[in-house]
Design a protein around this motif. Structure first.
Motif, mmCIF file in Angstrom:
data_model
loop_
_atom_site.group_PDB
_atom_site.id
_atom_site.type_symbol
_atom_site.label_atom_id
_atom_site.label_comp_id
_atom_site.label_asym_id
_atom_site.label_seq_id
_atom_site.Cartn_x
_atom_site.Cartn_y
_atom_site.Cartn_z
ATOM 1 N N LYS A 37 0.827 -1.204 0.000
ATOM 2 C CA LYS A 37 0.000 0.000 0.000
ATOM 3 C C LYS A 37 0.860 1.253 0.000
ATOM 4 N N GLY A 38 1.991 1.216 0.692
ATOM 5 C CA GLY A 38 2.867 2.378 0.755
ATOM 6 C C GLY A 38 3.373 2.780 -0.619
ATOM 7 N N ALA A 39 3.724 1.795 -1.452
ATOM 8 C CA ALA A 39 4.217 2.095 -2.798
ATOM 9 C C ALA A 39 3.104 2.698 -3.659
ATOM 10 N N ILE A 40 1.885 2.212 -3.445
ATOM 11 C CA ILE A 40 0.758 2.774 -4.194
ATOM 12 C C ILE A 40 0.588 4.248 -3.833
ATOM 13 N N THR A 41 0.651 4.534 -2.533
ATOM 14 C CA THR A 41 0.450 5.908 -2.063
ATOM 15 C C THR A 41 1.597 6.828 -2.490
ATOM 16 N N ARG A 42 2.839 6.337 -2.345
ATOM 17 C CA ARG A 42 4.008 7.182 -2.598
ATOM 18 C C ARG A 42 4.345 7.330 -4.067
ATOM 19 N N ARG A 43 4.105 6.260 -4.860
ATOM 20 C CA ARG A 43 4.590 6.280 -6.235
ATOM 21 C C ARG A 43 3.468 6.257 -7.283
ATOM 22 N N SER A 44 2.477 5.383 -7.090
ATOM 23 C CA SER A 44 1.410 5.316 -8.093
ATOM 24 C C SER A 44 0.511 6.543 -8.061
ATOM 25 N N ASP A 45 0.130 6.976 -6.857
ATOM 26 C CA ASP A 45 -0.798 8.107 -6.762
ATOM 27 C C ASP A 45 -0.250 9.380 -7.401
ATOM 28 N N PRO A 46 0.991 9.790 -7.095
ATOM 29 C CA PRO A 46 1.511 11.003 -7.752
ATOM 30 C C PRO A 46 1.591 10.853 -9.279
#
Length: 371
Positions: A132-141
Motif C-alpha cells: 500500500k505504501g508504494a501505491i500511495t508514494r509512487r502510483s498516486d503522484p
C-alpha cells in the motif's frame, strides 16, 4: 445570458388556488387580454420582461389562458427549431476544439513524460511485492500527473475556443427562455382543466418539449466528447461506447465504478475494459449470496458456486480474477478501496483484462475480470 431568469419567473408566478377551493369566477377583459398577449408575442422583448403580462393572462378568464397556452406552445416550438441545429453545430465544434487542445498539449516532451509515468504505474501494478505504501508514494503522484496531462475538461475546451463559448452562451439563453415559457404553459394548461367549455380545444394543445431535459442532454454530450478526446486507442473508445449503451439497464453506481476504473486504466495506457453483462450478473449474484448467507469470501458456501470460475461459467462466460468489498455505497468508493489493496490493485490494473462485471447488493460489491 440571463441566468436568474427561471428563479425570477417562479417568484412572480401567482399562487395556485387552495386545494378544494372553487376557482374565482373572472370574466375576460378582451382589450386588456389583447394588449398583454401582444406583449407576450413580441419576440424582440426578453422573456423576463414578459412575466407581468403572462401573469395577468393567467389570472384572467379561460379564453385568455387558452390564448396564452396556445401562443407559448408555438413560441417554444419556434425556439426549439432554432436550438436543435445550433446544438449539433456546437457539438461538432466542441469535438474539433477538444482534439486541437490535446494536440497542443501533447508535444514531444509531454509525450515522453506520459510514457515514463505510465511505465511506472504499470510496473508497480505488476509487482508481486506491491504494498500500500508504494501505491500511495509512487502510483498516486504518477496517476495525478497523468490526469493533469491527459484529462480534457469541458471548461478547458471553452477556454481554448472563445467563439465556441459565445455560441454556447447563446444556446443556453435559448434554454433559459424556454424554461420560463414552458413553465407558464404548464400553469395555463393546469388552470384550463377547471373550465369545461374549452376542453375540446384545450385537449389539442401540445405540451412543449422539456428544456431542462435538453439542457442535461447537452451537457452530458459535451462531457462525453471531452472524455473521448482523451488520448486512447480505437478499441478503448469502442469499449466506452458499448458501456455507455448500457445506461438504464444496469445500476448507475455499477456503471460509475466501471467508468472510474476505465479512467485510471486509460490514463495508465492499459486500455479500457468492456462490460460483460454475464460477468455482471455473476458478480451481482455473489454479492447477493454474501449478504443473504452472511459470509464475506471468494469461496461461497452455495452449492455449484464455490469459486468465481464456477460462478462465471454458470452465467455463461469466464473470469480470471475477482475482487470483493463491503461497506461502500458507491461504485467509486469500492474502486478506491480496491486501489489501495495491493492484491485487488493488481487485478484491476492487469494488462490482459478486457472484460469486466461489477455487481452490488446493498453495500457489498463483487468485481469479476476476464480477458
Amino acid at each position: 445570458m440571463h441566468l436568474p431568469l427561471a428563479a425570477t419567473a417562479i417568484a412572480l408566478l401567482p399562487a395556485a388556488p387552495a386545494a378544494g377551493a372553487a376557482p374565482a369566477p373572472q370574466d375576460d377583459d378582451p382589450a386588456a387580454a389583447r394588449a398583454h398577449l401582444a406583449l407576450v408575442r413580441d419576440r424582440r422583448i426578453p422573456a423576463e420582461d414578459k412575466l407581468s403580462a403572462m401573469r395577468a393572462l393567467l389570472e384572467a378568464g379561460p379564453n385568455a389562458r387558452y390564448q396564452l397556452a396556445f401562443h407559448l406552445g408555438r413560441e417554444c416550438a419556434h425556439l426549439e427549431k432554432r436550438f436543435t441545429p445550433k446544438s449539433e453545430a456546437i457539438a461538432a465544434d466542441f469535438d474539433r476544439a477538444a482534439g486541437e487542445l490535446v494536440l497542443e498539449r501533447l508535444d514531444r516532451s509531454t509525450r515522453e513524460e506520459v510514457a515514463l509515468l505510465q511505465a511506472r504505474v504499470t510496473a508497480l501494478a505488476a509487482d508481486a511485492n506491491l504494498g500500500k505504501g508504494a501505491i500511495t508514494r509512487r502510483s498516486d503522484p504518477a496517476m495525478e500527473r497523468l490526469g493533469e496531462l491527459l484529462t480534457v475538461h469541458p471548461n478547458d475546451v471553452y477556454d481554448h475556443s472563445e467563439g465556441l463559448f459565445a455560441d454556447l452562451e447563446e444556446l443556453l439563453d435559448n434554454l433559459e427562455e424556454r424554461k420560463v415559457l414552458a413553465d407558464h404553459w404548464h400553469l395555463a394548461r393546469k388552470r384550463l382543466d377547471d373550465d369545461r367549455s374549452l376542453r375540446t380545444r384545450v385537449a389539442r394543445l401540445a405540451a412543449p418539449s422539456d428544456p431542462r431535459a435538453q439542457e442535461d442532454t447537452l451537457y452530458t454530450r459535451l462531457e462525453w466528447l471531452a472524455l473521448l478526446a482523451t488520448p486512447m486507442e480505437k478499441a478503448d473508445r469502442l469499449a466506452l461506447a458499448a458501456n455507455r449503451e448500457l445506461r438504464g439497464r444496469l445500476d448507475a453506481q455499477e456503471l460509475s465504478g466501471v467508468a472510474r476504473l476505465n479512467a485510471r486504466r486509460i490514463h495508465a495506457g492499459l486500455g479500457a475494459v468492456r462490460i460483460d453483462v454475464r460477468l455482471g450478473e455473476a458478480s451481482r449474484g455473489h454479492s447477493q449470496d454474501m449478504v443473504e448467507h452472511g459470509f464475506f469470501s471468494h469461496s461461497s458456501p452455495v452449492a455449484g458456486k464455490e469459486t468465481f470460475g464456477q460462478r462465471a461459467r454458470l452465467a455463461g462466460t469466464s473470469a480470471s480474477a475477482e475482487n470483493i468489498a463491503a461497506g461502500h455505497d458507491s461504485g467509486e468508493g469500492a474502486i478506491r478501496a480496491w486501489w489501495y489493496s495491493p492484491g485487488h490493485h493488481r487485478n484491476m490494473m492487469a494488462a490482459g483484462h478486457r472484460r469486466i462485471g461489477l455487481g452490488r447488493c446493498e453495500a457489498t460489491w463483487t468485481m469479476m475480470l476476464g480477458g
